[in-house]
Design a protein around this motif. Sequence first.
Motif, PDB file in Angstrom:
ATOM      1  N   PRO A  87      45.445  40.701  47.329  1.00 13.81           N
ATOM      2  CA  PRO A  87      44.360  41.296  48.140  1.00 13.81           C
ATOM      3  C   PRO A  87      43.287  41.915  47.263  1.00 13.81           C
ATOM      4  O   PRO A  87      42.099  41.774  47.535  1.00 13.81           O
ATOM      5  CB  PRO A  87      45.081  42.365  48.958  1.00 13.81           C
ATOM      6  N   HIS A 145      41.148  39.176  45.714  1.00 15.87           N
ATOM      7  CA  HIS A 145      40.236  38.597  46.712  1.00 15.87           C
ATOM      8  C   HIS A 145      39.057  39.523  46.987  1.00 15.87           C
ATOM      9  O   HIS A 145      37.930  39.081  47.133  1.00 15.87           O
ATOM     10  CB  HIS A 145      41.004  38.289  48.004  1.00 15.87           C
ATOM     11  N   TYR A 182      35.151  38.656  46.576  1.00 11.36           N
ATOM     12  CA  TYR A 182      34.120  38.755  47.620  1.00 11.36           C
ATOM     13  C   TYR A 182      32.983  39.676  47.177  1.00 11.36           C
ATOM     14  O   TYR A 182      31.855  39.507  47.592  1.00 11.36           O
ATOM     15  CB  TYR A 182      34.724  39.265  48.938  1.00 11.36           C
ATOM     16  N   LYS A 227      31.884  39.703  44.291  1.00  9.88           N
ATOM     17  CA  LYS A 227      31.221  38.944  43.227  1.00  9.88           C
ATOM     18  C   LYS A 227      31.407  39.601  41.856  1.00  9.88           C
ATOM     19  O   LYS A 227      30.551  39.498  40.981  1.00  9.88           O
ATOM     20  CB  LYS A 227      29.727  38.769  43.513  1.00  9.88           C
ATOM     21  N   TRP A 282      39.686  26.521  40.735  1.00 14.69           N
ATOM     22  CA  TRP A 282      40.982  25.836  40.683  1.00 14.69           C
ATOM     23  C   TRP A 282      40.973  24.881  39.510  1.00 14.69           C
ATOM     24  O   TRP A 282      40.066  24.085  39.346  1.00 14.69           O
ATOM     25  CB  TRP A 282      41.220  25.043  41.984  1.00 14.69           C
ATOM     26  N   MET A 287      30.889  33.882  48.066  1.00 12.09           N
ATOM     27  CA  MET A 287      31.058  33.400  49.452  1.00 12.09           C
ATOM     28  C   MET A 287      30.618  34.479  50.426  1.00 12.09           C
ATOM     29  O   MET A 287      31.132  35.593  50.385  1.00 12.09           O
ATOM     30  CB  MET A 287      32.545  33.093  49.668  1.00 12.09           C
ATOM     31  N   SER A 288      29.646  34.174  51.278  1.00 11.59           N
ATOM     32  CA  SER A 288      29.143  35.210  52.178  1.00 11.59           C
ATOM     33  C   SER A 288      30.113  35.399  53.348  1.00 11.59           C
ATOM     34  O   SER A 288      31.017  34.604  53.564  1.00 11.59           O
ATOM     35  CB  SER A 288      27.776  34.796  52.707  1.00 11.59           C
ATOM     36  N   ARG A 305      32.761  32.778  54.985  1.00 13.34           N
ATOM     37  CA  ARG A 305      34.187  33.096  55.076  1.00 13.34           C
ATOM     38  C   ARG A 305      34.680  32.900  56.504  1.00 13.34           C
ATOM     39  O   ARG A 305      35.783  32.447  56.746  1.00 13.34           O
ATOM     40  CB  ARG A 305      34.429  34.548  54.658  1.00 13.34           C
ATOM     41  N   LEU A 309      40.195  28.586  53.555  1.00 14.11           N
ATOM     42  CA  LEU A 309      40.655  29.819  52.939  1.00 14.11           C
ATOM     43  C   LEU A 309      42.157  29.994  53.133  1.00 14.11           C
ATOM     44  O   LEU A 309      42.858  30.411  52.228  1.00 14.11           O
ATOM     45  CB  LEU A 309      39.904  31.016  53.535  1.00 14.11           C
ATOM     46  N   ASP A 342      44.025  27.622  50.848  1.00 12.75           N
ATOM     47  CA  ASP A 342      43.905  28.097  49.467  1.00 12.75           C
ATOM     48  C   ASP A 342      44.825  29.270  49.220  1.00 12.75           C
ATOM     49  O   ASP A 342      45.507  29.335  48.185  1.00 12.75           O
ATOM     50  CB  ASP A 342      42.459  28.531  49.178  1.00 12.75           C
ATOM     51  N   LEU A 343      44.843  30.184  50.179  1.00  8.59           N
ATOM     52  CA  LEU A 343      45.674  31.379  50.042  1.00  8.59           C
ATOM     53  C   LEU A 343      47.142  30.991  49.910  1.00  8.59           C
ATOM     54  O   LEU A 343      47.864  31.471  49.028  1.00  8.59           O
ATOM     55  CB  LEU A 343      45.461  32.269  51.274  1.00  8.59           C
ATOM     56  N   GLU A 372      47.769  29.383  46.531  1.00  8.61           N
ATOM     57  CA  GLU A 372      47.701  30.358  45.448  1.00  8.61           C
ATOM     58  C   GLU A 372      48.983  31.174  45.371  1.00  8.61           C
ATOM     59  O   GLU A 372      49.606  31.322  44.310  1.00  8.61           O
ATOM     60  CB  GLU A 372      46.496  31.267  45.683  1.00  8.61           C
ATOM     61  N   ILE A 425      51.436  40.130  52.670  1.00  7.60           N
ATOM     62  CA  ILE A 425      50.378  40.006  51.665  1.00  7.60           C
ATOM     63  C   ILE A 425      49.258  39.129  52.183  1.00  7.60           C
ATOM     64  O   ILE A 425      48.069  39.416  52.010  1.00  7.60           O
ATOM     65  CB  ILE A 425      50.972  39.452  50.351  1.00  7.60           C
ATOM     66  N   ASN A 429      47.190  41.064  54.420  1.00  2.00           N
ATOM     67  CA  ASN A 429      46.343  41.962  53.625  1.00  2.00           C
ATOM     68  C   ASN A 429      45.131  41.238  53.068  1.00  2.00           C
ATOM     69  O   ASN A 429      44.022  41.760  53.086  1.00  2.00           O
ATOM     70  CB  ASN A 429      47.161  42.521  52.454  1.00  2.00           C
ATOM     71  N   CYS A 430      45.406  40.017  52.544  1.00  2.00           N
ATOM     72  CA  CYS A 430      44.297  39.236  51.986  1.00  2.00           C
ATOM     73  C   CYS A 430      43.289  38.897  53.074  1.00  2.00           C
ATOM     74  O   CYS A 430      42.080  38.914  52.861  1.00  2.00           O
ATOM     75  CB  CYS A 430      44.827  37.939  51.373  1.00  2.00           C
ATOM     76  N   ARG A 448      40.909  41.570  53.795  1.00  2.00           N
ATOM     77  CA  ARG A 448      39.881  41.718  52.767  1.00  2.00           C
ATOM     78  C   ARG A 448      38.666  40.840  53.071  1.00  2.00           C
ATOM     79  O   ARG A 448      37.579  41.101  52.595  1.00  2.00           O
ATOM     80  CB  ARG A 448      40.438  41.335  51.379  1.00  2.00           C
ATOM     81  N   ARG A 449      38.892  39.777  53.827  1.00  3.02           N
ATOM     82  CA  ARG A 449      37.751  38.897  54.137  1.00  3.02           C
ATOM     83  C   ARG A 449      36.718  39.598  55.006  1.00  3.02           C
ATOM     84  O   ARG A 449      35.575  39.203  55.056  1.00  3.02           O
ATOM     85  CB  ARG A 449      38.236  37.672  54.920  1.00  3.02           C
TER      86      ARG A 449
END
Lengths: 78, 899
Positions: free
Chosen positions: A15, A18, A22, A24, A30, B1-2, B6, B13, B16-17, B20, B56, B59-60, B63-64
């Motif tokens: 988190p 990330h 975001y 920046k 990747w 990424m705006s 998102r 996303l 990808d999450l 990852e 998790i 949580n991620c 954050r978006r």
Amino acid sequence: MSREALQVQQGSLYPALHRLEYKKLLVAKWQPTETGREAKYYELTARGRAYLKDETENWKRLTDVVGLILKGTVEGIS
Amino acid sequence: MSWLQRLLSRKQLESDLDKELRFHFETQVADKIRSGIPENEARRLARLEFGGIDQIKENCRERRGTLWFESFLQDVGYGLRQLRKAPGFTFTAVLTLALGIGANAAIFTLVNAVLLRNLPVVDPKSLVRLGDRADCCQNSGPKSDGSYSMFSTQTYEQLKRTTPEFEELAAMQAGFENRAVVVRRDGSQEAAKPRMGEFISGNYFGMFGLQPAKGRLISDSDDVAGATPVAAMSFATWKNVYGENDSVVGATFWMNTKPVTVIGVAPEGFYGDRMSSTPPDFYLPIATMPDEMGGKGMRDPTQNWLDLIGRVKPGVAVVPLQQKLSAELKRIYAPDPHFSAADIAKVHLVLTAGGAGTQSMQENYASNLKLLMWIAGLVLMIACANIANLLLVRGMQRKAEMSVRTALGAMRTRIVRQLLTESLLLAGIGGLAALAVSYGGARMLLMLAFPGDQHLPISSRPSIEVLGFAVCVALITGVLFGVAPSFIGAKAPPADALRNGTRATAGGASLLQRGLVVLQAALSVVLLVGAGLFSQSLGKLQHTDMKLESKNRYILHINAQAAGYKDQQVNALYRTLEERFHEIPGVVKVGVSTFTPMEGNDDGYGVHLVGQPGIQTSATNIIVNAEYFDSVGTHVLMGRGITAHDTATSPHVAVVNEDFVKALFKPGESPIGHRFSAGDEPAQPYEIVGVVEGTSYTDVRRNGKRPMYFGPLTQPSEAGYAGAIVVETSHPMSDMESTARRTLMEINSNLAIQKFETFDAQIASRFTHERMLSTLMKLFGGLALLLATVGLYGVTSYTVARRTSEIGIRMALGADRTGVVAMILRSALLQTLFGLVIGIPVAFYGVTLVKSQLYELTTVSSDALLMAVAMLLAAACVAGVIPARGAASVDPVRALRSE
């Protein structure tokens, strides 16, 4: 990691990563690893580096001040 | 990424999450296996070190920063599904909102347009009107209260000269019934048509700060004696009649047979200096009036015919200006022999805001519109009560659902937020539907208020403020009553709520719900009583004995002056008219006069009996031909009517009405043979030769109060040329208008029909106001009743649903169907009765507030009351019986098992 002094679960790193991405402060891409799987690599941006520098200095100042205070307090106690 | 990216690339996303985190986890596991730990153990250790993957991930996701929006979309989707699942509820709620809000918005739209809107001119706030009354159309002499609102040309010029406080002081013709000019474009083959022309001062457009849409507008140099006659055309006329053709500017038009050059077109949207259903088509300079209108009057210093509006210079205070103008007016009237010293002392002038123009329509409609606003407010209250009730019922019904969701771990805030979304959705849909209703409603109101007028400069587009207000009210109601029950519900431990299930006995609906139904019933009674009273009032007005005959009568208006006739020619014209109209097959009588009954216009003069000093009464003067009284159905009570033997050379006679006799003679005294003089310049006094009934000429409310005297058409009098022709036929003639037009064309091609109506239509148009009020009251009353019925039905069916098992037990124990129906019905009727108990006194009180708008009704009539009570009780029975019958048809076994 940090000599195991901090008992943080590894997953909670994400988190934070990330969020920095975001904001920046990090860029991610990747790329294939040696084993051939794709992994996400993070890298500091110029802004991230500057931010890190600032915050590191802030941290240093803070710990210095706290150290000074503690030193005085410890001397006062003893 | 705006943020937006998102939000839109959620799928990418997510994968990808997953990739990852999985990579991290798998690498850890692989490391551990490589160091010799068995795979199972390696996985367990890695999971411990890593933490819960789903936690998790969540949580991620947080954050978006897009999560709240996604859950909002979910809520909307879910809300829409819920609303679709309950179509009955949704339909009722949306309909209620649409009608409640829509009715309000429609009325406020009109109020805004008629009462509050300023003229579309530059800086309307700095405009001031001299005078505070909308007088029509021309008058003279002292006013009893000393307050003046209309002025003569000379007075205007005098005031303009002496008041540097005004940047500009402009004058405009006051009356508009008199403003018709007969217009034909030069070189065109069409017949001359009556159009509205308004005479204005040269600085009129400059004072308003208006720019021409085409050509130029009238200026001071056009408004001097001897100037070339010119006119400016209104934009609406240019567009509707002349198709925005540029060649109109500079073209010659024949106005009342005189050539006039159109020099330009007024700006779009400018509808003259007052809101009117007959806005001017042409603006003409005052100085050219004697030429174009002919006849007497406009240069006469005693004739008041102008409204004055001025633009004051910045910093000028109103009170000193008003005092100065009043003093000036006193000085002007002082030498006038018609004014006594006492009259002069009373002379004063009141300045009013001129931004909305001369405002005669505002005065006419203000009280009606205010009443309608109150009523629309009541309907909105009923609608809100209904929405509240529906939402409460729904909230209670969904208690179990909420409990299940709470038990499954939903947060209370999340549940409340979801219900909030649903309420907002409902209010939103209702608001959209209300938009349509308000647009249609405003159009309907306009049609009711001004039937047959296409030229009214009022748009039926609802104003933003109005809709905003109404939607806010709906939102507040929806939110308050949609969320409150869920708050209460969500507080209860879910297990309790689930356990309670549906077992409930009496008192299924809460006090709040019942209270709302009682309130609705009470308000409906008030509105229904109001509707009854207004329609009774209309009925009384229409069935007043107006002392006339309207069957098979047609009334047409011409303007002999506009067609170019001179004083010495009109008597011949009258004779020709009588002869030619009599030649039409089926015509029985032909009346010719200045005014006709229920036309709404008259011409009053001071009258005094010869041998007695001073003016004794004000009376209306009408000049008529021999057949006139028969043609309108006025009966001669005493002496004789006007006959063909009353000619220009015979003795000067008059027939008076019974109200004239009542005003000037003692009871029992015969007026025949008495002589009276009237107005300013009677060549000789009138001798009274007959008495006729008091036929209504302007307003039936004035029945029995307006003294009138009728002179022969051919003898000198105060009145101008006769312009009304009453044609009585032996049978209905649908082609009378075209026949009449042909007949007039044969006499003189400049004689245009200015207005054609059946006598019945003329009478009906005098009741437009009352009819509009009565229709709207009925509509609103019906609406209120419908909403209250829906509300009662909602509560009753809710009660029945809650008591299904109780009813089952009762029936299993031997209660019969009628007993069950009666039980349910009793509670529905009880609420209605409570409503009546509250509503009836309120209705009585309400009537005292609107008494002035009712005719011959001062309190609630028993008819209206009985009707309202009967309608409400009937509605309550319907609303109660449907669910009650449903309850009685419950199969006891099924009801008991339903838990």
